[in-house]
Write an enzyme that holds these catalytic residues in place. Structure first.
Site, PDB file in Angstrom:
ATOM      1  N   ASP A   1       0.843  -1.183   0.000  1.00 25.24           N
ATOM      2  CA  ASP A   1       0.000   0.000   0.000  1.00 25.24           C
ATOM      3  C   ASP A   1       0.887   1.244   0.000  1.00 25.24           C
ATOM      4  O   ASP A   1       2.011   1.224   0.514  1.00 25.24           O
ATOM      5  CB  ASP A   1      -0.875  -0.022   1.262  1.00 25.24           C
ATOM      6  CG  ASP A   1      -1.867   1.103   1.315  1.00 25.24           C
ATOM      7  OD1 ASP A   1      -2.986   0.912   0.817  1.00 25.24           O
ATOM      8  OD2 ASP A   1      -1.532   2.176   1.862  1.00 25.24           O
TER       9      ASP A   1
ATOM     10  N   LYS B   1      -2.676   3.300  -3.618  1.00 27.56           N
ATOM     11  CA  LYS B   1      -3.671   4.247  -4.124  1.00 27.56           C
ATOM     12  C   LYS B   1      -3.592   5.509  -3.280  1.00 27.56           C
ATOM     13  O   LYS B   1      -3.670   5.449  -2.046  1.00 27.56           O
ATOM     14  CB  LYS B   1      -5.087   3.653  -4.051  1.00 27.56           C
ATOM     15  CG  LYS B   1      -5.280   2.435  -4.943  1.00 27.56           C
ATOM     16  CD  LYS B   1      -6.747   2.066  -5.056  1.00 27.56           C
ATOM     17  CE  LYS B   1      -7.296   1.508  -3.769  1.00 27.56           C
ATOM     18  NZ  LYS B   1      -6.770   0.171  -3.476  1.00 27.56           N
TER      19      LYS B   1
ATOM     20  N   GLY C   1      -1.497   0.381   5.402  1.00 25.23           N
ATOM     21  CA  GLY C   1      -1.270   1.342   6.468  1.00 25.23           C
ATOM     22  C   GLY C   1      -2.409   1.301   7.464  1.00 25.23           C
ATOM     23  O   GLY C   1      -3.560   1.075   7.111  1.00 25.23           O
ATOM     24  N   GLY C   2      -2.090   1.504   8.740  1.00 20.67           N
ATOM     25  CA  GLY C   2      -3.127   1.470   9.767  1.00 20.67           C
ATOM     26  C   GLY C   2      -3.656   0.071   9.987  1.00 20.67           C
ATOM     27  O   GLY C   2      -2.893  -0.885  10.150  1.00 20.67           O
ATOM     28  N   ASP C   3      -4.987  -0.072   9.973  1.00 18.33           N
ATOM     29  CA  ASP C   3      -5.651  -1.354  10.193  1.00 18.33           C
ATOM     30  C   ASP C   3      -6.473  -1.716   8.960  1.00 18.33           C
ATOM     31  O   ASP C   3      -7.141  -0.852   8.384  1.00 18.33           O
ATOM     32  CB  ASP C   3      -6.560  -1.265  11.416  1.00 18.33           C
ATOM     33  CG  ASP C   3      -7.269  -2.578  11.698  1.00 18.33           C
ATOM     34  OD1 ASP C   3      -6.707  -3.393  12.452  1.00 18.33           O
ATOM     35  OD2 ASP C   3      -8.366  -2.801  11.144  1.00 18.33           O
TER      36      ASP C   3
ATOM     37  N   MET D   1      -8.415  10.761   5.301  1.00 20.21           N
ATOM     38  CA  MET D   1      -8.474  11.177   3.898  1.00 20.21           C
ATOM     39  C   MET D   1      -9.303  12.454   3.726  1.00 20.21           C
ATOM     40  O   MET D   1     -10.113  12.572   2.817  1.00 20.21           O
ATOM     41  CB  MET D   1      -9.039  10.042   3.022  1.00 20.21           C
ATOM     42  CG  MET D   1      -8.187   8.786   3.047  1.00 20.21           C
ATOM     43  SD  MET D   1      -8.982   7.352   2.277  1.00 20.21           S
ATOM     44  CE  MET D   1     -10.138   6.861   3.576  1.00 20.21           C
TER      45      MET D   1
END
Length: 471
Positions: free
Chosen positions: A250, A272, A303-305, A387
């Site tokens: 990612d 993306k 990234g993150g969860d 975002m």
């Protein structure tokens, strides 16, 4: 190597410890876990822990002086006498003369073997030695390994041992190796480590039957790697990354985290970002299916969860529908990582009794996120927007129009938890101007709510200059 590491079979043998103090007690506690008989010789009162071990039948204490013939026929001899160098020399000399390995506590010059720092996950045992040069460092490394190895690692070893002969009869040598790699690094291992051995047994038998039928099903792991700081990786995520054959990366995955990926794994950029899609989502999902059906271990780094604005739910459903085994490895979400890195509490007894995570991605023709603005405008409530940089003006306008005060404290956190993290305190009314003026273009979160007062205060407080002569 000045010392060669070996594991000694202790069943049916006997071990001698000479001494009755705290050092003797520590060695007795360790050796009592082995299957040998442990004799302790001490001409003084035994340490309370030694006495406790003796009362439990784990060791036998002999209240008398040491004699040279006490070493005869022993597997090992431990000299743990305190403040009597002459006796330590006698113990070491007697053991050497009888060709019995001897360890004298804190005296490598008198020892023919050294006691390692041990991680015990019976029947799996890890021993760490430093040649006597840095025992504290060896213990420190042991602590790190203790933290990395799940408590049920020994149960996993025993579980696998129960299938060894069955697998040996069913598969040729090379196929066996691949099969056991799959067992120890996939859903079978996860099930055993979580205590669900029936599920592990079912998965192992199913995979074994499929292997015998010529099928080589792979595995896809959807792995959350947190907001960027590699120290926030879970152990499970790290294991997945280091055993992967194929890694789909990612765009939010930091270079430092990519350094943890297995070196010879195939890496595919499928990131993306706003306005730039390396690969459509449908193609990403088909790519995972293709590699998994080829028998490979596929890791999708996110990234993150994976299950918080990471499209993990869509990917999992697609993989299961295609008959591909899939496992989700949760990660520290960016909201939690950034909150900790900036000191912004997501909830606070005085300021926020709830928190809502939303995406700022615009879905309508006007470029405005489709959100419940009235619910998000409630006081005493924290809103975290993922975002949301591009739509920050619309978000601020809609919240103010719904009743949230323009003076509501906010913070923009860019590249949270990373070395280049930026934290921009602002207010809801000034949010759009703050984002534009700062030129925010990295991964960023918008924090909206009274809890952001803390970060605004931190930035406002300046340390007073030192008075002359203060140093």
């Amino acid at each position: 190597m000045e010392q060669f590491p070996i594991f000694l079979t202790t069943t049916g043998g006997s071990v001698l410890i000479v001494g009755g103090g705290v050092n003797a007690a520590r060695k007795a506690r360790l050796l009592s876990k082995a299957s040998a008989r442990v004799d302790v010789i001490s001409d003084g009162p035994p340490h309370p822990e030694l006495q406790t071990l003796a009362d439990a039948g784990a060791v036998t204490v002999h209240a008398r002086p040491f004699t040279d013939i006490d070493v005869d026929g022993r597997l090992l001899v431990i000299g743990a006498v305190e403040d009597d160098d002459a006796l330590l020399y006698r113990i070491a000399a007697a053991a050497r003369a009888a060709r019995v390995p001897v360890n004298v506590v804190d005296r490598p010059d008198l020892s023919t073997f050294l006691m390692p720092a041990i991680v015990d996950r019976d029947p799996l045992v890890v021993a760490i030695g430093s040649g006597g040069s840095a025992p504290v460092l060896a213990r420190s490394i042991r602590a790190k390994i203790e933290a990395m190895l799940p408590a049920r690692t020994g149960a996993l070893a025993r579980f696998a041992d129960g299938f060894r002969s069955t697998v040996a009869r069913a598969l040729p040598a090379d196929a066996r190796r691949r099969f056991w790699e799959w067992v120890f690094d996939g859903p079978v291992s996860s099930a055993v480590l979580s205590g669900d051995e029936p599920r592990a047994r079912s998965a192992l038998i199913d995979r074994l039957n499929r292997n015998q039928a010529g099928e080589t099903p792979g595995l896809v792991q959807l792995v959350g790697v947190g907001p960027g700081d590699p120290d926030l990786l879970t152990f499970k995520a790290l294991r997945a990354m280091q055993t992967a054959d194929v890694v789909l990366v990612d765009s939010l995955v930091s270079p430092e985290i990519l350094e943890c990926v297995r070196r010879d794994a195939l890496r595919i950029d499928v990131g993306k970002r706003s306005g730039r899609h390396t690969m459509p989502q449908s193609d990403i999902q088909e790519l995972m299916v293709e590699h998994a059906r080829a028998g490979q271990r596929v890791v999708r780094l996110k990234g993150g969860d994976p299950f918080l604005f990471g499209r993990g739910g869509e990917e999992r459903a697609h993989l299961l529908a295609a008959g591909v085994p899939v496992e989700v490895v949760p990660g520290v979400s960016a909201a939690f990582g950034c909150a900790a890195a900036t000191g912004i509490p997501l909830t606070h007894r005085d300021h926020a009794q709830g928190v809502t995570f939303v995406t700022g991605h615009a879905r309508d023709a006007d470029g405005v996120p489709d959100l419940d603005w009235e619910a998000l405008s409630r006081p005493g409530h924290t809103v975290v927007v993922y975002m949301g940089v591009a739509t920050a003006p619309a978000i601020a306008d809609r919240l103010i129009a719904a009743g949230r005060s323009a003076a509501t404290p906010c913070a923009v956190v860019e590249n949270g938890t990373r070395p280049d993290q930026r934290t921009l305190p602002t207010t809801l009314g000034a949010l759009a101007d703050t984002v534009a003026a700062a030129g925010v273009n990295g991964p960023a979160l918008l924090f909206i709510g009274e809890v952001c007062e803390a970060v605004a205060t931190d930035f406002a407080v300046q340390a007073p200059p030192l008075a002359a002569g203060a140093l």
